[in-house]
Motif scaffolding. Structure first.
Motif, PDB file in Angstrom:
ATOM      1  N   HIS A  56       0.798  -1.115  -0.006  1.00  0.00           N
ATOM      2  CA  HIS A  56      -0.015   0.005  -0.051  1.00  0.00           C
ATOM      3  C   HIS A  56       0.919   1.299  -0.076  1.00  0.00           C
ATOM      4  O   HIS A  56       0.493   2.093  -0.568  1.00  0.00           O
ATOM      5  CB  HIS A  56      -0.991  -0.023   1.197  1.00  0.00           C
ATOM      6  CG  HIS A  56      -1.796   1.100   1.199  1.00  0.00           C
ATOM      7  ND1 HIS A  56      -2.844   1.317   0.510  1.00  0.00           N
ATOM      8  CD2 HIS A  56      -1.979   2.331   2.183  1.00  0.00           C
ATOM      9  CE1 HIS A  56      -3.598   2.356   0.399  1.00  0.00           C
ATOM     10  NE2 HIS A  56      -3.016   2.883   1.555  1.00  0.00           N
ATOM     11  N   PHE A  57       2.267   1.050   0.816  1.00  0.00           N
ATOM     12  CA  PHE A  57       2.901   2.320   0.782  1.00  0.00           C
ATOM     13  C   PHE A  57       3.385   2.954  -0.681  1.00  0.00           C
ATOM     14  O   PHE A  57       3.279   4.178  -0.671  1.00  0.00           O
ATOM     15  CB  PHE A  57       4.133   2.088   1.361  1.00  0.00           C
ATOM     16  CG  PHE A  57       5.132   3.337   1.834  1.00  0.00           C
ATOM     17  CD1 PHE A  57       4.646   4.194   2.546  1.00  0.00           C
ATOM     18  CD2 PHE A  57       6.261   3.443   1.043  1.00  0.00           C
ATOM     19  CE1 PHE A  57       5.606   5.308   2.927  1.00  0.00           C
ATOM     20  CE2 PHE A  57       6.915   4.310   1.218  1.00  0.00           C
ATOM     21  CZ  PHE A  57       6.851   5.357   2.001  1.00  0.00           C
ATOM     22  N   GLN A  58       3.671   2.303  -1.468  1.00  0.00           N
ATOM     23  CA  GLN A  58       4.041   2.767  -2.869  1.00  0.00           C
ATOM     24  C   GLN A  58       2.821   3.160  -3.688  1.00  0.00           C
ATOM     25  O   GLN A  58       3.023   4.320  -4.319  1.00  0.00           O
ATOM     26  CB  GLN A  58       4.363   1.476  -3.891  1.00  0.00           C
ATOM     27  CG  GLN A  58       5.684   0.660  -3.258  1.00  0.00           C
ATOM     28  CD  GLN A  58       6.720   1.492  -2.982  1.00  0.00           C
ATOM     29  OE1 GLN A  58       7.214   2.332  -3.637  1.00  0.00           O
ATOM     30  NE2 GLN A  58       7.135   1.255  -1.751  1.00  0.00           N
ATOM     31  N   GLY A  59       1.488   3.202  -3.097  1.00  0.00           N
ATOM     32  CA  GLY A  59       0.490   3.723  -3.719  1.00  0.00           C
ATOM     33  C   GLY A  59       0.224   5.156  -3.234  1.00  0.00           C
ATOM     34  O   GLY A  59      -1.003   6.020  -3.584  1.00  0.00           O
ATOM     35  N   LEU A  60       0.802   5.485  -1.990  1.00  0.00           N
ATOM     36  CA  LEU A  60       0.546   6.861  -1.376  1.00  0.00           C
ATOM     37  C   LEU A  60       0.919   7.952  -2.197  1.00  0.00           C
ATOM     38  O   LEU A  60       1.658   8.050  -3.096  1.00  0.00           O
ATOM     39  CB  LEU A  60       1.307   6.812   0.030  1.00  0.00           C
ATOM     40  CG  LEU A  60       1.012   5.903   1.130  1.00  0.00           C
ATOM     41  CD1 LEU A  60       1.709   5.904   2.182  1.00  0.00           C
ATOM     42  CD2 LEU A  60      -0.489   6.069   1.398  1.00  0.00           C
TER      43      LEU A  60
END
Length: 167
Positions: A56-60
Protein backbone atom coordinates in the motif's frame (compact mmCIF):
# COMPACT_ATOMS: atom_id res chain seq x y z
CA UNK A 1 27.12 11.75 68.30
CA UNK A 2 29.00 14.24 66.13
CA UNK A 3 28.53 12.23 62.95
CA UNK A 4 24.81 13.04 62.98
CA UNK A 5 25.14 16.87 62.87
CA UNK A 6 27.77 16.62 60.11
CA UNK A 7 25.46 14.39 58.11
CA UNK A 8 22.60 16.84 58.54
CA UNK A 9 24.66 19.76 57.19
CA UNK A 10 24.42 18.24 53.71
CA UNK A 11 20.62 17.99 53.91
CA UNK A 12 18.19 20.26 52.09
CA UNK A 13 14.68 21.58 52.69
CA UNK A 14 11.78 19.20 52.12
CA UNK A 15 12.80 15.58 52.34
CA UNK A 16 15.38 14.61 54.90
CA UNK A 17 18.07 13.57 52.39
CA UNK A 18 21.54 14.60 51.32
CA UNK A 19 22.23 15.92 47.83
CA UNK A 20 23.57 12.49 46.83
CA UNK A 21 20.52 10.71 48.26
CA UNK A 22 18.28 13.16 46.42
CA UNK A 23 20.17 12.54 43.16
CA UNK A 24 19.81 8.77 43.65
CA UNK A 25 16.07 9.11 44.27
CA UNK A 26 15.55 11.45 41.35
CA UNK A 27 17.55 9.14 39.07
CA UNK A 28 15.43 6.14 40.07
CA UNK A 29 12.22 8.14 39.53
CA UNK A 30 13.45 9.32 36.13
CA UNK A 31 14.35 5.80 34.99
CA UNK A 32 10.88 4.56 35.93
CA UNK A 33 9.30 7.39 33.92
CA UNK A 34 11.55 6.76 30.93
CA UNK A 35 10.69 3.05 30.84
CA UNK A 36 7.09 3.90 29.97
CA UNK A 37 7.96 6.39 27.24
CA UNK A 38 10.81 4.26 25.81
CA UNK A 39 8.58 1.26 25.31
CA UNK A 40 5.91 3.28 23.56
CA UNK A 41 8.26 5.13 21.24
CA UNK A 42 10.20 1.97 20.35
CA UNK A 43 7.02 0.08 19.43
CA UNK A 44 5.73 3.04 17.44
CA UNK A 45 9.03 3.47 15.59
CA UNK A 46 9.27 -0.26 14.87
CA UNK A 47 5.80 -0.25 13.41
CA UNK A 48 6.50 2.88 11.35
CA UNK A 49 9.70 1.41 9.94
CA UNK A 50 7.78 -1.55 8.50
CA UNK A 51 5.20 0.61 6.70
CA UNK A 52 7.54 1.49 3.83
CA UNK A 53 7.75 -2.20 2.90
CA UNK A 54 4.03 -2.74 2.50
CA UNK A 55 2.38 -2.81 -0.94
CA UNK A 56 0.00 0.00 0.00
CA UNK A 57 2.90 2.39 0.71
CA UNK A 58 3.95 2.61 -2.94
CA UNK A 59 0.48 3.89 -3.87
CA UNK A 60 0.59 6.81 -1.42
CA UNK A 61 0.61 10.37 -2.68
CA UNK A 62 3.94 12.21 -2.42
CA UNK A 63 2.52 14.42 0.35
CA UNK A 64 1.74 11.34 2.44
CA UNK A 65 5.20 9.91 1.79
CA UNK A 66 6.72 13.20 2.94
CA UNK A 67 4.61 13.13 6.12
CA UNK A 68 5.80 9.55 6.62
CA UNK A 69 9.47 10.58 6.30
CA UNK A 70 8.95 13.43 8.78
CA UNK A 71 7.24 11.00 11.17
CA UNK A 72 10.11 8.49 10.91
CA UNK A 73 12.68 11.21 11.56
CA UNK A 74 10.73 12.52 14.56
CA UNK A 75 10.33 8.99 15.93
CA UNK A 76 14.04 8.33 15.53
CA UNK A 77 14.92 11.57 17.31
CA UNK A 78 12.47 10.78 20.12
CA UNK A 79 13.95 7.30 20.50
CA UNK A 80 17.45 8.74 20.70
CA UNK A 81 16.48 11.31 23.30
CA UNK A 82 14.58 8.80 25.45
CA UNK A 83 17.34 6.18 25.33
CA UNK A 84 20.01 8.85 25.79
CA UNK A 85 19.77 8.96 29.61
CA UNK A 86 20.65 5.25 29.80
CA UNK A 87 23.80 5.74 27.73
CA UNK A 88 24.53 8.95 29.64
CA UNK A 89 24.37 7.10 32.95
CA UNK A 90 26.55 4.27 31.69
CA UNK A 91 29.25 6.69 30.49
CA UNK A 92 29.35 8.86 33.65
CA UNK A 93 28.69 6.12 36.26
CA UNK A 94 31.18 6.11 39.09
CA UNK A 95 32.41 9.67 38.40
CA UNK A 96 30.54 11.18 41.37
CA UNK A 97 28.52 13.54 39.20
CA UNK A 98 25.06 12.04 39.61
CA UNK A 99 23.36 15.37 40.45
CA UNK A 100 24.60 16.78 37.13
CA UNK A 101 23.75 13.53 35.30
CA UNK A 102 20.18 13.73 36.63
CA UNK A 103 19.83 17.28 35.29
CA UNK A 104 21.07 16.31 31.81
CA UNK A 105 19.05 13.09 31.73
CA UNK A 106 15.94 15.07 32.72
CA UNK A 107 16.57 17.49 29.86
CA UNK A 108 16.97 14.64 27.39
CA UNK A 109 13.77 13.06 28.67
CA UNK A 110 11.82 16.29 28.30
CA UNK A 111 13.13 16.74 24.75
CA UNK A 112 12.22 13.11 24.06
CA UNK A 113 8.66 13.69 25.29
CA UNK A 114 8.27 16.74 23.06
CA UNK A 115 9.59 14.73 20.09
CA UNK A 116 7.27 11.85 21.00
CA UNK A 117 4.38 14.30 21.02
CA UNK A 118 5.38 15.46 17.52
CA UNK A 119 5.79 11.86 16.35
CA UNK A 120 2.38 10.80 17.63
CA UNK A 121 0.73 13.84 16.10
CA UNK A 122 2.44 13.31 12.75
CA UNK A 123 1.67 9.57 12.70
CA UNK A 124 -1.96 10.20 13.59
CA UNK A 125 -2.22 12.84 10.89
CA UNK A 126 -0.74 10.48 8.30
CA UNK A 127 -2.96 7.54 9.21
CA UNK A 128 -6.14 9.59 9.30
CA UNK A 129 -5.29 11.25 5.96
CA UNK A 130 -4.74 7.88 4.31
CA UNK A 131 -7.76 6.22 5.88
CA UNK A 132 -10.36 8.98 5.51
CA UNK A 133 -9.20 11.54 2.91
CA UNK A 134 -11.53 13.96 4.69
CA UNK A 135 -11.00 17.66 5.30
CA UNK A 136 -11.80 17.32 9.02
CA UNK A 137 -8.54 15.37 9.68
CA UNK A 138 -6.45 18.46 10.57
CA UNK A 139 -9.17 19.56 13.00
CA UNK A 140 -9.40 16.15 14.60
CA UNK A 141 -5.62 15.87 14.95
CA UNK A 142 -5.49 19.42 16.36
CA UNK A 143 -8.03 18.42 19.00
CA UNK A 144 -6.03 15.35 19.94
CA UNK A 145 -2.83 17.42 20.03
CA UNK A 146 -4.59 19.85 22.38
CA UNK A 147 -5.53 16.88 24.59
CA UNK A 148 -1.89 15.69 24.65
CA UNK A 149 -0.72 19.19 25.52
CA UNK A 150 -3.29 19.43 28.30
CA UNK A 151 -2.43 16.02 29.79
CA UNK A 152 1.34 16.15 29.36
CA UNK A 153 2.15 19.80 29.99
CA UNK A 154 -0.70 22.17 30.94
CA UNK A 155 -2.16 20.15 33.82
CA UNK A 156 1.23 19.26 35.38
CA UNK A 157 2.41 22.88 35.05
CA UNK A 158 -0.83 24.22 36.53
CA UNK A 159 -0.50 21.78 39.42
CA UNK A 160 3.15 22.70 39.92
CA UNK A 161 2.44 26.43 40.11
CA UNK A 162 -0.81 26.06 42.04
CA UNK A 163 0.47 23.77 44.79
CA UNK A 164 4.09 24.82 45.29
CA UNK A 165 5.51 27.87 46.95
CA UNK A 166 8.61 29.77 45.91
CA UNK A 167 10.08 27.04 43.67
Amino acid sequence: MEAEPNRREGRRRGRDETEDERADRRWTDLMQEIRVAQTGVQILLGFLLTVAFTPHFQGLEQTDKTIYVVTIVLGSLATGALIGPVAFHRIVAGRRIKPQAVVWASRLTFIGLVLLLATLTSALFLVLRVVTHDTYVPWLVSGILAWYLLCWFALPLWTRFHYTEGD
